[in-house]
Write a protein that holds these residues in place. Structure first.
Motif, PDB file in Angstrom:
ATOM      1  N   MET A   1       0.843  -1.183   0.000  1.00 22.26           N
ATOM      2  CA  MET A   1       0.000   0.000   0.000  1.00 22.26           C
ATOM      3  C   MET A   1       0.885   1.242   0.000  1.00 22.26           C
ATOM      4  O   MET A   1       1.783   1.386   0.815  1.00 22.26           O
ATOM      5  N   SER A   2       0.600   2.136  -0.889  1.00 22.68           N
ATOM      6  CA  SER A   2       1.388   3.349  -1.047  1.00 22.68           C
ATOM      7  C   SER A   2       1.056   4.370   0.044  1.00 22.68           C
ATOM      8  O   SER A   2      -0.091   4.501   0.453  1.00 22.68           O
ATOM      9  N   ASP A   3       2.077   5.062   0.502  1.00 23.50           N
ATOM     10  CA  ASP A   3       1.903   6.114   1.502  1.00 23.50           C
ATOM     11  C   ASP A   3       2.747   7.307   1.069  1.00 23.50           C
ATOM     12  O   ASP A   3       3.808   7.565   1.638  1.00 23.50           O
TER      13      ASP A   3
ATOM     14  N   THR B   1       4.174  11.817   5.525  1.00 23.13           N
ATOM     15  CA  THR B   1       3.223  10.931   4.858  1.00 23.13           C
ATOM     16  C   THR B   1       1.864  10.958   5.552  1.00 23.13           C
ATOM     17  O   THR B   1       1.728  11.419   6.691  1.00 23.13           O
ATOM     18  N   ARG B   2       0.871  10.433   4.856  1.00 22.47           N
ATOM     19  CA  ARG B   2      -0.483  10.337   5.417  1.00 22.47           C
ATOM     20  C   ARG B   2      -0.464   9.522   6.703  1.00 22.47           C
ATOM     21  O   ARG B   2      -1.073   9.911   7.698  1.00 22.47           O
ATOM     22  N   ARG B   3       0.238   8.405   6.713  1.00 23.02           N
ATOM     23  CA  ARG B   3       0.309   7.566   7.919  1.00 23.02           C
ATOM     24  C   ARG B   3       0.982   8.304   9.073  1.00 23.02           C
ATOM     25  O   ARG B   3       0.570   8.162  10.223  1.00 23.02           O
ATOM     26  N   GLN B   4       2.018   9.063   8.764  1.00 27.63           N
ATOM     27  CA  GLN B   4       2.692   9.827   9.811  1.00 27.63           C
ATOM     28  C   GLN B   4       1.744  10.872  10.396  1.00 27.63           C
ATOM     29  O   GLN B   4       1.692  11.051  11.614  1.00 27.63           O
ATOM     30  N   LYS B   5       1.001  11.554   9.538  1.00 26.26           N
ATOM     31  CA  LYS B   5       0.027  12.535  10.020  1.00 26.26           C
ATOM     32  C   LYS B   5      -1.006  11.871  10.923  1.00 26.26           C
ATOM     33  O   LYS B   5      -1.357  12.406  11.981  1.00 26.26           O
ATOM     34  N   GLU B   6      -1.494  10.718  10.522  1.00 23.88           N
ATOM     35  CA  GLU B   6      -2.476   9.988  11.329  1.00 23.88           C
ATOM     36  C   GLU B   6      -1.881   9.590  12.675  1.00 23.88           C
ATOM     37  O   GLU B   6      -2.554   9.686  13.711  1.00 23.88           O
TER      38      GLU B   6
ATOM     39  N   ASP C   1      -2.523  19.013   6.886  1.00 25.95           N
ATOM     40  CA  ASP C   1      -2.918  18.865   5.480  1.00 25.95           C
ATOM     41  C   ASP C   1      -3.064  20.209   4.767  1.00 25.95           C
ATOM     42  O   ASP C   1      -3.302  20.245   3.563  1.00 25.95           O
TER      43      ASP C   1
END
Length: 164
Positions: free
Chosen positions: A1-3, A12-17, A88
């Motif tokens: 899965m791309s991040d 990255t999106r995962r890091q933000k989450e 974001d």
């Protein structure tokens, strides 16, 4: 899965989450944790305590119970929350960081003090939330971006001050 990483911040999106989730846990109990964070900050970096003239001559127990400390740590919480909420929206995030930087610049607080506080904050988050290495890395990446914006803006403010 791309991040994929944000093209401006590199976060990255995962890091933000991960940052949002861990901050949610920590900030929900910030009245307790915030005081402890600042007491640790002052003990670890006594030079930072010197910026708080209100605490001159006070021992750590008196500082711990000070309404001024509680007010400052709540302002800190609101600042971090605004940064986390705008990961974001890089343009808004940048403006928020600039405003905070200008406020601290007027008090002659340098980027090194921010970096010291961020280093301690990362350790503090890890201890309090028992976060994993991914979350710790996410905070490190996020605080590095914030620190870079602070440094660059302080450089600009110094240039303006010097009339260059």
């Amino acid at each position: 899965m791309s991040d994929p990483a944000d093209h401006v911040t590199g976060i990255t999106r995962r890091q933000k989450e991960a940052v949002r989730e861990s901050w949610g846990k920590l900030s929900s109990e910030w009245k307790k944790h915030g005081v402890e964070f600042f007491i640790r900050l002052f003990k670890t970096y006594p030079s930072i305590l010197a910026y708080f003239k209100t605490f001159d001559g006070m021992d750590f127990d008196a500082i711990r119970s000070s309404p001024k400390l509680r007010a400052h740590m709540l302002n800190f919480k609101h600042g971090i929350t605004s940064f986390v909420d705008n990961l974001d929206d890089v343009e808004c995030l940048t403006v928020l960081i600039h405003k905070m930087t200008e406020n601290h610049f007027r008090r002659q607080i340098a980027v090194n003090e921010f970096q010291d506080a961020f280093t301690l904050f990362t350790t503090f988050i890890q201890e309090v939330t028992q976060c994993d290495d991914i979350t710790l890395g996410a905070w490190t990446a996020t605080l590095t971006v914030i620190s870079t914006v602070i440094r660059d803006h302080m450089t600009l403010l110094h240039t303006r001050e010097d009339g260059v």
